[in-house]
Design a protein around this motif. Structure first.
Motif, PDB file in Angstrom:
ATOM      1  N   GLU A  72      13.503  23.099 -66.624  1.00 26.56           N
ATOM      2  CA  GLU A  72      13.249  22.773 -67.914  1.00 26.56           C
ATOM      3  C   GLU A  72      14.508  22.095 -68.285  1.00 26.56           C
ATOM      4  OE1 GLU A  72      10.832  26.828 -69.179  1.00 26.56           O
ATOM      5  OE2 GLU A  72      12.948  26.581 -69.878  1.00 26.56           O
ATOM      6  N   SER A  73      14.933  21.098 -67.340  1.00 31.16           N
ATOM      7  CA  SER A  73      16.282  20.329 -67.665  1.00 31.16           C
ATOM      8  C   SER A  73      16.131  19.213 -68.749  1.00 31.16           C
ATOM      9  CB  SER A  73      16.734  19.917 -66.568  1.00 31.16           C
ATOM     10  OG  SER A  73      15.883  19.149 -65.810  1.00 31.16           O
ATOM     11  N   VAL A  74      14.935  18.837 -68.744  1.00 29.14           N
ATOM     12  CA  VAL A  74      14.628  17.657 -69.604  1.00 29.14           C
ATOM     13  C   VAL A  74      13.947  18.062 -70.913  1.00 29.14           C
ATOM     14  CG1 VAL A  74      13.600  15.451 -70.002  1.00 29.14           C
ATOM     15  CG2 VAL A  74      14.345  15.961 -67.878  1.00 29.14           C
ATOM     16  N   PRO A  75      14.343  18.043 -72.110  1.00 28.89           N
ATOM     17  CA  PRO A  75      13.768  18.715 -73.204  1.00 28.89           C
ATOM     18  C   PRO A  75      12.308  18.076 -73.348  1.00 28.89           C
ATOM     19  CG  PRO A  75      15.810  17.874 -73.890  1.00 28.89           C
ATOM     20  CD  PRO A  75      15.635  17.358 -72.374  1.00 28.89           C
ATOM     21  N   GLY A  76      11.367  18.885 -73.572  1.00 25.62           N
ATOM     22  CA  GLY A  76       9.978  18.557 -73.908  1.00 25.62           C
ATOM     23  C   GLY A  76       9.273  18.469 -72.617  1.00 25.62           C
ATOM     24  N   THR A  77       9.963  18.875 -71.648  1.00 26.10           N
ATOM     25  CA  THR A  77       9.338  18.458 -69.851  1.00 26.10           C
ATOM     26  C   THR A  77       9.421  19.400 -69.232  1.00 26.10           C
ATOM     27  OG1 THR A  77       9.437  16.095 -70.355  1.00 26.10           O
ATOM     28  CG2 THR A  77       9.047  16.765 -67.946  1.00 26.10           C
ATOM     29  N   ARG A  78       8.370  20.095 -68.430  1.00 28.80           N
ATOM     30  CA  ARG A  78       8.665  20.937 -67.500  1.00 28.80           C
ATOM     31  C   ARG A  78       8.252  20.499 -66.329  1.00 28.80           C
ATOM     32  NH1 ARG A  78       6.034  26.606 -69.445  1.00 28.80           N
ATOM     33  NH2 ARG A  78       7.816  27.519 -67.999  1.00 28.80           N
ATOM     34  N   PHE A  79       9.048  20.575 -65.251  1.00 29.81           N
ATOM     35  CA  PHE A  79       8.725  19.887 -63.808  1.00 29.81           C
ATOM     36  C   PHE A  79       8.217  21.314 -62.989  1.00 29.81           C
ATOM     37  CE2 PHE A  79      12.453  17.387 -65.315  1.00 29.81           C
ATOM     38  CZ  PHE A  79      11.876  16.269 -65.210  1.00 29.81           C
ATOM     39  N   SER A  80       7.022  21.037 -62.985  1.00 26.19           N
ATOM     40  CA  SER A  80       6.194  22.141 -62.225  1.00 26.19           C
ATOM     41  C   SER A  80       5.693  21.758 -60.919  1.00 26.19           C
ATOM     42  CB  SER A  80       4.833  22.557 -63.014  1.00 26.19           C
ATOM     43  OG  SER A  80       5.343  23.432 -64.487  1.00 26.19           O
TER      44      SER A  80
ATOM     45  N   ILE B 168       5.672  28.216 -59.626  1.00 25.04           N
ATOM     46  CA  ILE B 168       5.389  29.556 -60.005  1.00 25.04           C
ATOM     47  C   ILE B 168       6.045  29.640 -61.408  1.00 25.04           C
ATOM     48  CG2 ILE B 168       6.027  31.793 -59.520  1.00 25.04           C
ATOM     49  CD1 ILE B 168       5.943  30.943 -56.626  1.00 25.04           C
ATOM     50  N   GLN B 169       7.202  28.742 -61.713  1.00 24.89           N
ATOM     51  CA  GLN B 169       7.909  29.222 -62.717  1.00 24.89           C
ATOM     52  C   GLN B 169       6.966  28.453 -63.688  1.00 24.89           C
ATOM     53  OE1 GLN B 169      11.788  27.687 -62.707  1.00 24.89           O
ATOM     54  NE2 GLN B 169      12.351  28.074 -64.845  1.00 24.89           N
ATOM     55  N   GLY B 170       6.170  27.367 -63.469  1.00 26.67           N
ATOM     56  CA  GLY B 170       5.466  26.826 -64.663  1.00 26.67           C
ATOM     57  C   GLY B 170       4.278  27.826 -65.154  1.00 26.67           C
ATOM     58  N   THR B 171       4.019  28.714 -64.303  1.00 24.81           N
ATOM     59  CA  THR B 171       3.152  29.483 -65.076  1.00 24.81           C
ATOM     60  C   THR B 171       3.671  30.689 -66.024  1.00 24.81           C
ATOM     61  OG1 THR B 171       3.394  31.617 -63.337  1.00 24.81           O
ATOM     62  CG2 THR B 171       2.088  29.714 -62.890  1.00 24.81           C
ATOM     63  N   LEU B 172       5.047  30.586 -66.234  1.00 25.41           N
ATOM     64  CA  LEU B 172       5.768  31.301 -67.323  1.00 25.41           C
ATOM     65  C   LEU B 172       5.582  30.755 -68.597  1.00 25.41           C
ATOM     66  CD1 LEU B 172       8.576  32.880 -64.635  1.00 25.41           C
ATOM     67  CD2 LEU B 172       6.352  34.024 -65.583  1.00 25.41           C
ATOM     68  N   PRO B 173       5.838  31.316 -69.577  1.00 21.54           N
ATOM     69  CA  PRO B 173       5.999  30.933 -70.915  1.00 21.54           C
ATOM     70  C   PRO B 173       7.433  30.567 -71.096  1.00 21.54           C
ATOM     71  CG  PRO B 173       5.829  33.017 -71.008  1.00 21.54           C
ATOM     72  CD  PRO B 173       5.493  32.896 -69.758  1.00 21.54           C
ATOM     73  N   CYS B 174       7.610  29.628 -71.853  1.00 18.09           N
ATOM     74  CA  CYS B 174       8.977  28.924 -72.460  1.00 18.09           C
ATOM     75  C   CYS B 174       9.649  29.888 -73.171  1.00 18.09           C
ATOM     76  CB  CYS B 174       9.047  27.499 -72.790  1.00 18.09           C
ATOM     77  SG  CYS B 174       8.395  26.397 -71.689  1.00 18.09           S
ATOM     78  N   PRO B 175      11.122  30.037 -72.744  1.00 14.96           N
ATOM     79  CA  PRO B 175      11.903  29.683 -71.911  1.00 14.96           C
ATOM     80  C   PRO B 175      11.829  30.658 -70.807  1.00 14.96           C
ATOM     81  CG  PRO B 175      13.062  30.857 -73.461  1.00 14.96           C
ATOM     82  CD  PRO B 175      11.967  30.870 -74.000  1.00 14.96           C
ATOM     83  N   SER B 176      11.794  30.008 -69.557  1.00 16.82           N
ATOM     84  CA  SER B 176      11.225  30.686 -68.412  1.00 16.82           C
ATOM     85  C   SER B 176      12.545  30.905 -67.391  1.00 16.82           C
ATOM     86  CB  SER B 176      10.337  29.824 -67.501  1.00 16.82           C
ATOM     87  OG  SER B 176      10.581  28.677 -67.143  1.00 16.82           O
ATOM     88  N   LYS B 177      13.516  30.489 -67.480  1.00 14.34           N
ATOM     89  CA  LYS B 177      14.808  30.611 -66.513  1.00 14.34           C
ATOM     90  C   LYS B 177      15.127  32.121 -66.658  1.00 14.34           C
ATOM     91  CE  LYS B 177      17.683  27.753 -68.567  1.00 14.34           C
ATOM     92  NZ  LYS B 177      18.915  26.876 -68.615  1.00 14.34           N
ATOM     93  N   GLY B 178      15.259  32.742 -67.450  1.00 12.00           N
ATOM     94  CA  GLY B 178      15.848  34.094 -67.446  1.00 12.00           C
ATOM     95  C   GLY B 178      14.697  34.971 -66.700  1.00 12.00           C
ATOM     96  N   PRO B 179      13.363  34.912 -67.122  1.00 12.72           N
ATOM     97  CA  PRO B 179      12.427  35.732 -66.371  1.00 12.72           C
ATOM     98  C   PRO B 179      12.298  35.337 -64.978  1.00 12.72           C
ATOM     99  CG  PRO B 179      11.696  35.186 -68.548  1.00 12.72           C
ATOM    100  CD  PRO B 179      12.949  34.506 -68.299  1.00 12.72           C
ATOM    101  N   MET B 180      12.262  33.938 -64.680  1.00  7.70           N
ATOM    102  CA  MET B 180      12.192  33.425 -63.179  1.00  7.70           C
ATOM    103  C   MET B 180      13.224  33.856 -62.420  1.00  7.70           C
ATOM    104  SD  MET B 180      10.172  32.049 -61.294  1.00  7.70           S
ATOM    105  CE  MET B 180      10.094  31.442 -59.631  1.00  7.70           C
TER     106      MET B 180
END
Length: 379
Positions: A14-22, A178-190
């Motif tokens: 989630e390094s780019v705002p509004g974009t998720r690199f899945s 796998i991280q793309g299947t998690l709701p935002c923000p996802s860094k902590g749970p991932m």
């Protein structure tokens, strides 16, 4: 080193705002541009995913064959069934895998993935516990399996082993999906999920390594405990236990096939929709997945010795784990030059690049030096 690379991928999702690199390929394109990103990431991802699926067909089909021989005897007389040959077992495994592969995405195969993880932990624990409980065979030695004649040969063997270890990290490029299947923000749970999963993996692997080496020492054949335990203790182990062992392995291979095949499915489907310039249809998705399954089956039959090439496969695809995450982090995050994080990623990236070159060279050298039993089209 691997932990730092996985941390970089989790951070970049989630390094780019509004974009998720899945997808690993999407992240590489964002970091290096369309041409260079595809050049650096597309082939290694496809090669690694396809090669892993082929190895799973070989291992899973072999486990099904061993399960049948254990429960019904080598000629099938105990079950009044004619036994299948190696090609037919590979085909049976592939057909089951293709049926499960019709699930559309990682969200849909979450239950399959959980089932496979339980199977992996179960058969890993079963094999080392039984190996230790049965005791060591006579004549167990802890000396090197092959007496190394020169320092060059010793270094080559060490680097070859590192290539095999690198292959065990082949799932790193799946972290973004796998991280793309998690709701935002996802860094902590991932990141918590990564810590828990790798703790379990370390527990399983160290238990297998320590228990297996104690039990068999230098008598461990090629193939590890999967071959050693049936060879030394298969005759005095109950039939149901041995059957359960092979059943768990086959089930784990079937679930793992779905996870590693998903990047290939996605790339084939994107290629199809790009050419047709329209939404993908259900029949097209099913056909593409059947096509990949058939292609993997053909390679497994043509190259049933692919497991012997594990050091080479691991070395060639180690850029996905040890090189690209560092430089992608630098390209997207753009830290201050000569800062601590800048030096860390530059150093690890170049170290991974050197390691990649050396591992590939060592794997080729060892294959040339020791040879390989290339049983083409004879599984």
């Amino acid at each position: 080193m691997a932990a730092l690379h996985i941390w970089a991928l989790v951070e970049l999702h989630e390094s780019v705002p509004g974009t998720r690199f899945s997808r690993f390929l999407d992240l590489a394109i964002a970091a290096f541009g369309p041409r260079l990103g595809k050049l650096l990431a597309l082939f290694p991802v496809m090669y690694l995913s396809g090669g892993t699926c082929v190895m799973l067909i070989i291992t899973g089909g072999g486990a099904m064959d061993d399960l049948f021989k254990t429960m019904c005897g080598g000629d099938g007389t105990a079950c009044s069934i004619k036994p299948l040959d190696g090609v037919e077992w590979f085909l049976l495994f592939t057909c089951i895998a293709i049926v499960i592969a019709q699930l559309p995405d990682l969200n849909a195969i979450a239950v399959v993935s959980l089932f496979g993880a339980i199977m992996a932990i179960s058969y890993g624990a079963l094999i080392w516990i039984l190996s230790v409980a049965k005791g060591r065979p006579e004549g167990v030695s802890y000396k090197p399996l092959v007496e190394v004649k020169s320092n060059e040969a010793r270094i080559g063997s060490v680097l070859n082993a590192i290539g095999i270890i690198a292959l065990s990290f082949r799932g790193h490029n799946r972290v973004l999906d796998i991280q793309g299947t998690l709701p935002c923000p996802s860094k902590g749970p991932m990141w918590r999920a990564v810590i828990i999963s790798y703790s379990l993996i370390a527990l399983c692997m160290y238990s297998l390594a320590i228990g297996g080496f104690w039990a068999y020492g230098s008598k461990i054949p090629n193939g590890g405990l999967y071959i050693a335990f049936p060879q030394f203790h298969g005759h005095d182990t109950p039939k149901l236990v041995m059957g359960l062992f092979y059943l768990l392995i086959a089930a784990n291979c079937l679930s793992a096939f779905q996870i590693y095949a998903m990047p290939v499915f996605e790339d084939l489907e994107l290629w199809y929709t790009g050419i047709r310039d329209r939404r993908e249809q259900q029949w097209a998705r099913a056909s593409l997945r059947v096509f990949f399954g058939c292609l993997a089956f053909f390679v497994a039959v043509a190259l049933p010795f692919l497991g012997s090439l594990a050091p080479l496969i691991g070395g060639m695809t180690s850029t996905l784990t040890f090189v690209l995450p560092c430089f992608m982090w630098l390209a997207i995050k753009r830290p201050c030059r000569r800062s601590g994080k800048w030096w860390l990623n530059v150093g690890l990236g170049w170290l991974g690049g050197v390691l990649w070159v050396v591992m590939v060279a060592a794997a080729i050298w060892v294959l040339v030096d020791r040879g390989i039993n290339a049983n083409f089209f004879n599984p």
